[in-house]
Scaffold this motif. Sequence first.
Motif, PDB file in Angstrom:
ATOM      1  N   ARG A  62       0.661  -1.391   0.186  1.00 12.56           N
ATOM      2  CA  ARG A  62      -0.137   0.027  -0.140  1.00 12.56           C
ATOM      3  C   ARG A  62       0.719   1.067  -0.004  1.00 12.56           C
ATOM      4  N   ALA A  63       1.808   1.234   0.401  1.00 13.03           N
ATOM      5  CA  ALA A  63       2.885   2.298   0.543  1.00 13.03           C
ATOM      6  C   ALA A  63       3.723   2.711  -0.523  1.00 13.03           C
ATOM      7  N   LEU A  64       3.566   1.896  -1.614  1.00 12.18           N
ATOM      8  CA  LEU A  64       4.189   2.167  -2.917  1.00 12.18           C
ATOM      9  C   LEU A  64       3.280   3.254  -3.512  1.00 12.18           C
ATOM     10  N   ASP A  65       3.920   3.575  -4.859  1.00  9.59           N
ATOM     11  CA  ASP A  65       3.186   4.682  -5.415  1.00  9.59           C
ATOM     12  C   ASP A  65       1.831   4.233  -6.104  1.00  9.59           C
ATOM     13  N   PHE A 116       1.038  -1.527 -13.385  1.00  9.14           N
ATOM     14  CA  PHE A 116       2.127  -1.923 -13.966  1.00  9.14           C
ATOM     15  C   PHE A 116       2.850  -0.506 -14.389  1.00  9.14           C
ATOM     16  N   LEU A 117       4.104  -0.382 -13.741  1.00 10.28           N
ATOM     17  CA  LEU A 117       4.931   0.506 -13.827  1.00 10.28           C
ATOM     18  C   LEU A 117       5.515   0.542 -15.191  1.00 10.28           C
ATOM     19  N   VAL A 118       5.696  -0.636 -15.777  1.00 12.58           N
ATOM     20  CA  VAL A 118       6.285  -0.899 -17.073  1.00 12.58           C
ATOM     21  C   VAL A 118       5.378  -1.138 -18.338  1.00 12.58           C
ATOM     22  N   ALA A 119       4.090  -0.456 -17.960  1.00  5.29           N
ATOM     23  CA  ALA A 119       3.084  -0.701 -18.857  1.00  5.29           C
ATOM     24  C   ALA A 119       3.347  -0.261 -20.301  1.00  5.29           C
TER      25      ALA A 119
END
Length: 279
Positions: A124-127, A198-201
């Motif tokens: 949850r603490a992630l972006d 997905f940060l690499v989307a």
Amino acid sequence: MKRVLTALLLIPIVVLLLFFGPPWLITIACAVVACLALWEYLAIADATGASTPRWLTLGLAIALFAINFDSPSMMLPAFTGAGFILGVVCTFRSPVDRVLRDASFAFFGLLLVVYPLSLIPRIRALDAGASQLLLLLVVVWTGDIAALYVGRSFGRNKLAPQISPGKTWEGAAASLLGSVISISIIVALFPSFFSRTFLVASRPHGALFGLLLVVAINIAAQLGDLLESAIKRGAGVKDSGTLLPGHGGVLDRIDAMLLALPVLWYALVIQQLFAPLSF
């Protein structure tokens, strides 16, 4: 009907907590759920003839959540210390022929229940943590629903009859397909959800990473369900409890997440390691 009503009550609470709950409240909520599920697990363990130190184990669970909130990097030594404490206490409180069983069952409960749920505040603490946890919940819930109804209606080939006679390969396949379809619909309706989750989307193989992650989470969820079924069957217990109408106990409700959460966590760790690279 009880199952549906319970789900309709809990789902909005969980989603609101994920997106709007402060970190301390999310940690407390996870700790409460973990303690309830852990108590049920320890009761199952004791049904096999063990006599686990239940209150000590619950106290260690609360301490682990407190450490996870204040210093997440200390979780590995904290778990190690919890194992040593359980071993020493059981050495003096249990008969010598039961020391290993009591300490091992109690420590495995911490690994099985506390560790996965302690990952929720960290994710949850992630972006994009809230979106990533929502993805996991959608995969688990839709897969469970698809497996239930398709398995009951069309299931013919038993998946693991000695562990869970009601589960079929048809239901397992429906669970996987249902999870993929549900996430595909969400991505189609809300494209920004995919880019947040997905940060690499935007990279060439971002969509493939997303698909593989959904498949991995679903398989892990089904294995978690089977693991809990095996534990209960080995102890001669039908349900872990009766706290949730239509669902059994808390452990029955979260069993699929106990393996799915670590899969999501390690997938995100791997993703972060390779994010700077070109896919």
